[in-house]
Motif scaffolding. Structure first.
Motif, PDB file in Angstrom:
ATOM      1  N   GLU A   1     -42.218 -43.381   0.834  1.00 33.05           N
ATOM      2  CA  GLU A   1     -41.203 -43.169   1.861  1.00 33.05           C
ATOM      3  C   GLU A   1     -40.915 -44.428   2.686  1.00 33.05           C
ATOM      4  O   GLU A   1     -39.782 -44.692   3.052  1.00 33.05           O
ATOM      5  CB  GLU A   1     -41.635 -42.037   2.799  1.00 33.05           C
ATOM      6  N   GLU A   2     -41.958 -45.186   3.017  1.00 26.76           N
ATOM      7  CA  GLU A   2     -41.783 -46.364   3.860  1.00 26.76           C
ATOM      8  C   GLU A   2     -42.737 -47.462   3.415  1.00 26.76           C
ATOM      9  O   GLU A   2     -43.683 -47.220   2.662  1.00 26.76           O
ATOM     10  CB  GLU A   2     -42.020 -46.021   5.323  1.00 26.76           C
ATOM     11  N   ASP A   3     -42.490 -48.671   3.888  1.00 28.04           N
ATOM     12  CA  ASP A   3     -43.315 -49.822   3.529  1.00 28.04           C
ATOM     13  C   ASP A   3     -44.761 -49.596   3.969  1.00 28.04           C
ATOM     14  O   ASP A   3     -45.023 -49.207   5.109  1.00 28.04           O
ATOM     15  CB  ASP A   3     -42.759 -51.080   4.187  1.00 28.04           C
ATOM     16  N   LEU A   4     -45.700 -49.826   3.067  1.00 23.09           N
ATOM     17  CA  LEU A   4     -47.119 -49.611   3.359  1.00 23.09           C
ATOM     18  C   LEU A   4     -47.802 -50.883   3.857  1.00 23.09           C
ATOM     19  O   LEU A   4     -48.970 -50.845   4.231  1.00 23.09           O
ATOM     20  CB  LEU A   4     -47.845 -49.101   2.112  1.00 23.09           C
ATOM     21  N   GLY A   5     -47.076 -51.996   3.848  1.00 29.48           N
ATOM     22  CA  GLY A   5     -47.695 -53.270   4.225  1.00 29.48           C
ATOM     23  C   GLY A   5     -48.544 -53.795   3.085  1.00 29.48           C
ATOM     24  O   GLY A   5     -48.319 -53.478   1.919  1.00 29.48           O
ATOM     25  N   GLU A   6     -49.531 -54.587   3.418  1.00 30.95           N
ATOM     26  CA  GLU A   6     -50.458 -55.125   2.416  1.00 30.95           C
ATOM     27  C   GLU A   6     -51.359 -53.990   1.919  1.00 30.95           C
ATOM     28  O   GLU A   6     -51.960 -53.275   2.723  1.00 30.95           O
ATOM     29  CB  GLU A   6     -51.301 -56.230   3.039  1.00 30.95           C
ATOM     30  N   ILE A   7     -51.458 -53.838   0.608  1.00 22.36           N
ATOM     31  CA  ILE A   7     -52.289 -52.770   0.036  1.00 22.36           C
ATOM     32  C   ILE A   7     -53.756 -53.168   0.181  1.00 22.36           C
ATOM     33  O   ILE A   7     -54.178 -54.228  -0.286  1.00 22.36           O
ATOM     34  CB  ILE A   7     -51.944 -52.500  -1.442  1.00 22.36           C
ATOM     35  N   LEU A   8     -54.540 -52.293   0.825  1.00 22.28           N
ATOM     36  CA  LEU A   8     -55.958 -52.554   1.063  1.00 22.28           C
ATOM     37  C   LEU A   8     -56.841 -51.898   0.010  1.00 22.28           C
ATOM     38  O   LEU A   8     -57.844 -52.462  -0.410  1.00 22.28           O
ATOM     39  CB  LEU A   8     -56.359 -52.036   2.443  1.00 22.28           C
ATOM     40  N   LEU A   9     -56.476 -50.683  -0.373  1.00 24.36           N
ATOM     41  CA  LEU A   9     -57.282 -49.937  -1.340  1.00 24.36           C
ATOM     42  C   LEU A   9     -56.439 -48.857  -1.980  1.00 24.36           C
ATOM     43  O   LEU A   9     -55.340 -48.553  -1.523  1.00 24.36           O
ATOM     44  CB  LEU A   9     -58.521 -49.328  -0.667  1.00 24.36           C
ATOM     45  N   ILE A  10     -56.965 -48.304  -3.073  1.00 25.15           N
ATOM     46  CA  ILE A  10     -56.333 -47.161  -3.713  1.00 25.15           C
ATOM     47  C   ILE A  10     -57.377 -46.055  -3.854  1.00 25.15           C
ATOM     48  O   ILE A  10     -58.571 -46.324  -3.956  1.00 25.15           O
ATOM     49  CB  ILE A  10     -55.715 -47.514  -5.085  1.00 25.15           C
ATOM     50  N   LYS A  11     -56.892 -44.825  -3.840  1.00 24.52           N
ATOM     51  CA  LYS A  11     -57.764 -43.664  -4.015  1.00 24.52           C
ATOM     52  C   LYS A  11     -57.330 -42.944  -5.287  1.00 24.52           C
ATOM     53  O   LYS A  11     -56.149 -42.686  -5.492  1.00 24.52           O
ATOM     54  CB  LYS A  11     -57.650 -42.716  -2.821  1.00 24.52           C
ATOM     55  N   ILE A  12     -58.307 -42.639  -6.121  1.00 22.57           N
ATOM     56  CA  ILE A  12     -58.072 -41.935  -7.382  1.00 22.57           C
ATOM     57  C   ILE A  12     -58.743 -40.573  -7.287  1.00 22.57           C
ATOM     58  O   ILE A  12     -59.900 -40.476  -6.873  1.00 22.57           O
ATOM     59  CB  ILE A  12     -58.688 -42.713  -8.577  1.00 22.57           C
ATOM     60  N   GLU A  13     -58.023 -39.539  -7.699  1.00 25.66           N
ATOM     61  CA  GLU A  13     -58.608 -38.201  -7.791  1.00 25.66           C
ATOM     62  C   GLU A  13     -58.344 -37.663  -9.185  1.00 25.66           C
ATOM     63  O   GLU A  13     -57.240 -37.786  -9.699  1.00 25.66           O
ATOM     64  CB  GLU A  13     -57.972 -37.264  -6.775  1.00 25.66           C
ATOM     65  N   LYS A  14     -59.362 -37.091  -9.789  1.00 25.39           N
ATOM     66  CA  LYS A  14     -59.240 -36.472 -11.111  1.00 25.39           C
ATOM     67  C   LYS A  14     -59.531 -34.987 -10.947  1.00 25.39           C
ATOM     68  O   LYS A  14     -60.560 -34.612 -10.415  1.00 25.39           O
ATOM     69  CB  LYS A  14     -60.222 -37.116 -12.087  1.00 25.39           C
ATOM     70  N   ARG A  15     -58.573 -34.162 -11.375  1.00 26.21           N
ATOM     71  CA  ARG A  15     -58.721 -32.708 -11.258  1.00 26.21           C
ATOM     72  C   ARG A  15     -58.664 -32.064 -12.638  1.00 26.21           C
ATOM     73  O   ARG A  15     -57.895 -32.484 -13.501  1.00 26.21           O
ATOM     74  CB  ARG A  15     -57.616 -32.119 -10.376  1.00 26.21           C
ATOM     75  N   LYS A  16     -59.450 -31.044 -12.808  1.00 27.55           N
ATOM     76  CA  LYS A  16     -59.609 -30.364 -14.096  1.00 27.55           C
ATOM     77  C   LYS A  16     -58.282 -29.797 -14.613  1.00 27.55           C
ATOM     78  O   LYS A  16     -57.522 -29.202 -13.858  1.00 27.55           O
ATOM     79  CB  LYS A  16     -60.639 -29.247 -13.935  1.00 27.55           C
ATOM     80  N   TYR A  17     -58.038 -29.984 -15.920  1.00 24.74           N
ATOM     81  CA  TYR A  17     -56.877 -29.391 -16.582  1.00 24.74           C
ATOM     82  C   TYR A  17     -57.300 -28.110 -17.287  1.00 24.74           C
ATOM     83  O   TYR A  17     -56.954 -27.026 -16.880  1.00 24.74           O
ATOM     84  CB  TYR A  17     -56.259 -30.402 -17.552  1.00 24.74           C
ATOM     85  N   TRP A  18     -58.075 -28.220 -18.365  1.00 27.72           N
ATOM     86  CA  TRP A  18     -58.608 -27.031 -19.057  1.00 27.72           C
ATOM     87  C   TRP A  18     -60.093 -26.871 -18.774  1.00 27.72           C
ATOM     88  O   TRP A  18     -60.575 -25.822 -18.442  1.00 27.72           O
ATOM     89  CB  TRP A  18     -58.424 -27.150 -20.583  1.00 27.72           C
ATOM     90  N   TYR A  19     -60.814 -27.944 -18.981  1.00 32.04           N
ATOM     91  CA  TYR A  19     -62.260 -27.964 -18.783  1.00 32.04           C
ATOM     92  C   TYR A  19     -62.618 -29.333 -18.228  1.00 32.04           C
ATOM     93  O   TYR A  19     -61.809 -30.254 -18.278  1.00 32.04           O
ATOM     94  CB  TYR A  19     -63.010 -27.692 -20.091  1.00 32.04           C
TER      95      TYR A  19
END
Length: 115
Positions: free
Chosen positions: A59-77
């Motif tokens: 939506e808007e400028d985030l500035g300098e990227i400091l970190l990223i967050k990854i989430e993995k959620r179950k699909y079948w198993y």
């Protein structure tokens, strides 16, 4: 609206790929993005040895990227995933690399910092 290109590299070990849902959140100096599902329609994402790219619009400028967050959620198993690294190309053309080089096994948030 700013757009980032996110590249995801999955390991080449046996069973390194996943069919689970993978979400990304970008954290910058000016704010945090919404959680984005990384998925291409009619494409098998995150296969063993694959390097896939995704466009993430915020939506808007985030500035300098400091970190990223990854989430993995179950699909079948529950499906483990070996993430080598992610790169982020910012709207101004800078490339940031976020090394991981580990198995992501549970439904939890993993935080990666610029390497």
């Amino acid at each position: 609206m700013p757009s980032y290109t996110v590249t995801v590299a999955t390991g080449s070990q046996w069973f390194a790929g996943t069919d689970d849902y993978v979400y990304l959140t970008l954290q910058g100096t000016h704010g945090c993005s919404e959680r984005h599902l990384l998925d291409k329609p009619f494409y098998n994402d995150f296969e063993r040895g694959a390097v896939d790219s995704y466009d993430v619009t915020v939506e808007e400028d985030l500035g300098e990227i400091l970190l990223i967050k990854i989430e993995k959620r179950k699909y079948w198993y529950q499906d483990d995933w070996y993430l080598k690294y992610m790169t982020v190309k910012t709207p101004v053309g800078d490339y940031l690399e976020f090394p991981c080089y580990r198995w992501i096994t549970d439904e939890k948030e993993v935080v990666l910092r610029d390497g």
